[in-house]
Design an enzyme around this catalytic site. Structure first.
Site, PDB file in Angstrom:
ATOM      1  N   SER A   1      -8.765  -2.853   8.621  1.00  0.00           N
ATOM      2  CA  SER A   1      -8.144  -1.769   7.868  1.00  0.00           C
ATOM      3  C   SER A   1      -9.199  -0.998   7.078  1.00  0.00           C
ATOM      4  O   SER A   1     -10.096  -0.401   7.648  1.00  0.00           O
ATOM      5  CB  SER A   1      -7.046  -2.330   6.960  1.00  0.00           C
ATOM      6  OG  SER A   1      -6.279  -1.289   6.387  1.00  0.00           O
TER       7      SER A   1
ATOM      8  N   ASP B   1      -6.580   5.891   6.380  1.00  0.00           N
ATOM      9  CA  ASP B   1      -7.648   4.903   6.305  1.00  0.00           C
ATOM     10  C   ASP B   1      -8.124   4.621   7.738  1.00  0.00           C
ATOM     11  O   ASP B   1      -7.590   5.175   8.706  1.00  0.00           O
ATOM     12  CB  ASP B   1      -7.180   3.652   5.563  1.00  0.00           C
ATOM     13  CG  ASP B   1      -6.087   2.902   6.292  1.00  0.00           C
ATOM     14  OD1 ASP B   1      -5.403   3.501   7.148  1.00  0.00           O
ATOM     15  OD2 ASP B   1      -5.893   1.695   6.017  1.00  0.00           O
TER      16      ASP B   1
ATOM     17  N   ASP C   1      -7.815   2.435  10.120  1.00  0.00           N
ATOM     18  CA  ASP C   1      -6.909   2.062  11.212  1.00  0.00           C
ATOM     19  C   ASP C   1      -5.619   2.864  11.168  1.00  0.00           C
ATOM     20  O   ASP C   1      -4.688   2.580  11.932  1.00  0.00           O
ATOM     21  CB  ASP C   1      -6.626   0.563  11.212  1.00  0.00           C
ATOM     22  CG  ASP C   1      -5.783   0.107  10.037  1.00  0.00           C
ATOM     23  OD1 ASP C   1      -5.898   0.705   8.956  1.00  0.00           O
ATOM     24  OD2 ASP C   1      -5.013  -0.866  10.193  1.00  0.00           O
TER      25      ASP C   1
ATOM     26  N   ASP D   1      -3.074   3.148   9.175  1.00  0.00           N
ATOM     27  CA  ASP D   1      -1.762   2.658   8.755  1.00  0.00           C
ATOM     28  C   ASP D   1      -1.424   3.104   7.332  1.00  0.00           C
ATOM     29  O   ASP D   1      -0.284   2.937   6.898  1.00  0.00           O
ATOM     30  CB  ASP D   1      -1.635   1.142   8.910  1.00  0.00           C
ATOM     31  CG  ASP D   1      -2.554   0.338   7.997  1.00  0.00           C
ATOM     32  OD1 ASP D   1      -3.468   0.930   7.384  1.00  0.00           O
ATOM     33  OD2 ASP D   1      -2.367  -0.893   7.912  1.00  0.00           O
TER      34      ASP D   1
END
Length: 556
Positions: A143, A286, A288, A290
């Site tokens: 992440s 961000d 990734d 999500d």
């Protein structure tokens, strides 16, 4: 130290990665027992977020052995022949870890499928829930962690993150895995080469018809750009202007000190480009994709909205575009209480959960249709008449919804800050902030929590403590967790909990102030009620709460 050296030697014998083998051999040759203890004296714990840690050799690092053991443990808890979807981001090692995962799963009699290229986490989460024969999903990502980290996130067949007891069962199965060089490995699994399934779904969200909005967008060197641009095009929005320095995936994140949109300086390039282009809105994902961050023009420049502000705005947008008494909106105990007030005003159901989307997705009960969930750390899941699109955070779906909301406001001659003022007049100003204390010694956190439990403060920031919940006992009807909640006079609240990913003790602060003046509560964008005066007062009261909690924690 002989035991550590034996562990290192055993690791060398099974590690398929020449780089981490060389790392261990160099430490053995140098006699660096301290570094060996750091790598072999502990191991990464598999929990409800899966695995996350620094790249390197040994069980206390993310590497091919750690990943193969995790895949073997997961396989032991899945029905033979089940279909498992594997995705990965663009971090160092992610593609290799995904391939190793597929090989172990195939060798265990499962049917893995791997995305051909890096994908956003919500794409993997949506794909996992889309087919009845999919029993699990794996996303290789850390992440918004620093560049040196990677991670391993496990979804069940419903597309939601695992929760207890699944995490403990998988962890126990990992412990039972022997040497990875003796695991049977498969090959030749199917691959996916695009995100069309997710794009079809996200472009079909009921978000209204306003589309005239100019967006500057940054993926922060992550994997969100291509999917977001395609989603905006399918939904009929003008193409966002992408920050060129941050457009391409880069695991080193060279333009930011920390690849998290909430960190100071992370949005500087996007804000500068937005000012240059005269944009209406800045949106950031961000790495990734999500999470979703939003910034808007403000007097003297731009300002980033807080996670709670975005959550309140998106909640009402979703509720305006959905219907039905079975609708549920949910958030966590550390997010603003505003969502509960919004739910009551709209006549829909509301639920609070423990921290994390794995718990948000379990909120509510039979007959509830979750149409919106959010957490204050800029995580959102938006839905329509069918419910939420993704059973996890979805930074791309949230970006579409924010753009549509801003376009609606623009069409009416208004802005997102105007809508925030409307909410303050309607529900009272819900102002939130945080106090985070980083420590070197984790025992200090345990000590502070023990002191607060044994002797809760009678007042904080000049407000009397009216009630106290020890969340470790399951107070409030939630699963037990290491946390404390103080309800204060006047609707203020403080929640204290140790961070799940960092050596920090975190305090979530909220004050609720009515907006005085003619026109308060009209909700029609009137100028009555001095919202700015209330914001100034709220900032002072939050600072007093911060000082009071700092003194109560006594952590220096």
């Amino acid at each position: 130290m002989s035991d550590l050296r034996e562990q290192a030697a055993e690791w060398l014998a099974q590690d398929p990665d020449p780089e981490t083998r060389a790392e261990v051999q160099a430490l053995l040759d140098a006699g660096d027992d301290r570094a060996l203890a750091d790598r072999f004296g502990a191991r990464l714990e598999f929990g409800t977020a899966g695995l996350r840690g620094e790249l390197g050799a040994g069980p206390n690092r993310m590497n091919r052995v750690t990943v193969m053991r995790a895949a073997a443990g997961l396989a032991a808890r899945l029905p033979r022949g089940g279909r498992v979807i594997v995705g990965f981001d663009a971090r160092h090692g992610s593609r290799r870890f995904a391939q190793d995962t597929a090989a172990v799963l195939a060798g265990a009699g499962l049917r893995p499928e791997v995305f051909a290229e890096p994908v956003p986490t919500p794409v993997l989460a949506h794909f996992t829930r889309a087919f009845e024969d999919v029993v699990a999903g794996v996303m290789v990502t850390a992440s918004h962690n620093p560049p040196r980290d990677n991670g391993y996130k496990v979804y069940w067949g419903d597309g939601a993150q695992i929760v207890p007891p699944q995490d403990a069962e998988i962890s126990a199965a990992i412990d039972a895995v022997g040497r990875v060089d003796r695991l049977p490995l498969g090959e030749g699994w199917p691959v996916h080469d695009d995100a069309s399934l997710y794009l079809d779904a996200v472009a079909g969200l009921d978000i209204g018809d306003a589309r005239d909005i100019q967006v500057v967008y940054t993926p922060l060197h992550g994997v969100g750009r291509d999917v977001l641009l395609r989603a905006f095009a399918r939904a009929g929005f003008p193409e966002p202007v992408v920050v060129p320095e941050q457009a391409e995936p880069d695991p080193d994140f060279p333009t930011v000190a920390f690849p998290n949109p909430e960190e100071p300086g992370a949005l500087d390039l996007a804000l500068a480009l937005a000012a240059e282009r005269g944009a209406d809105l800045v949106i950031a994902n961000d790495p990734d994709a999500d999470r979703c961050s939003v910034a808007v023009p403000a007097p003297g420049g731009w300002r980033a909205l807080t996670g709670d502000e975005i959550g309140g705005l998106l909640a009402e947008h979703v509720l305006r575009h959905t219907s039905g008494d079975d609708r549920l909106v949910a958030t966590t105990i550390v997010s603003s209480s505003l969502l509960g007030a919004i739910a009551a005003a709209h006549g829909v159901r509301f639920a609070e959960s423990l921290t994390g989307f794995k718990w948000i997705m379990k909120a509510g009960g039979p007959g509830d249709r979750l149409v919106f969930g959010y957490e204050e750390a800029i995580g959102y899941s938006v839905g329509d008449g069918r419910g939420v699109l993704v059973n996890d955070k979805d930074g791309i779906g949230a970006a579409l919804a924010v753009a549509a909301l801003a376009a609606e406001a623009k069409r009416d001659g208004r802005t997102l800050p105007d809508l925030l003022d409307d909410q303050a007049r309607r529900y009272g100003l819900h102002a939130t902030s945080q106090l985070s204390v980083r420590v070197e010694d984790l025992s200090l956190i345990a000590g502070a929590m023990a002191r607060l439990r044994a002797d809760p403060p009678a007042e904080l920031g000049g407000r009397a403590v009216e009630s106290f919940d020890d969340l470790s006992r399951g107070d409030g009807g939630l699963p037990p967790t290491d946390g404390l909640r103080f309800r204060l006079a006047g609707g203020a609240r403080v929640v204290v909990r140790p961070s799940g990913t960092e050596p920090k003790l975190k305090c979530y602060l909220e004050v609720v102030l009515p907006i005085e003046g003619d026109g308060a509560g009209d909700g029609a964008g009137g100028t009555g009620g001095d919202v700015e005066a209330a914001r100034t007062r709220a900032a002072a009261e939050l600072e007093a709460l911060r000082d009071g909690m700092s003194a109560a924690l006594a952590l220096g």
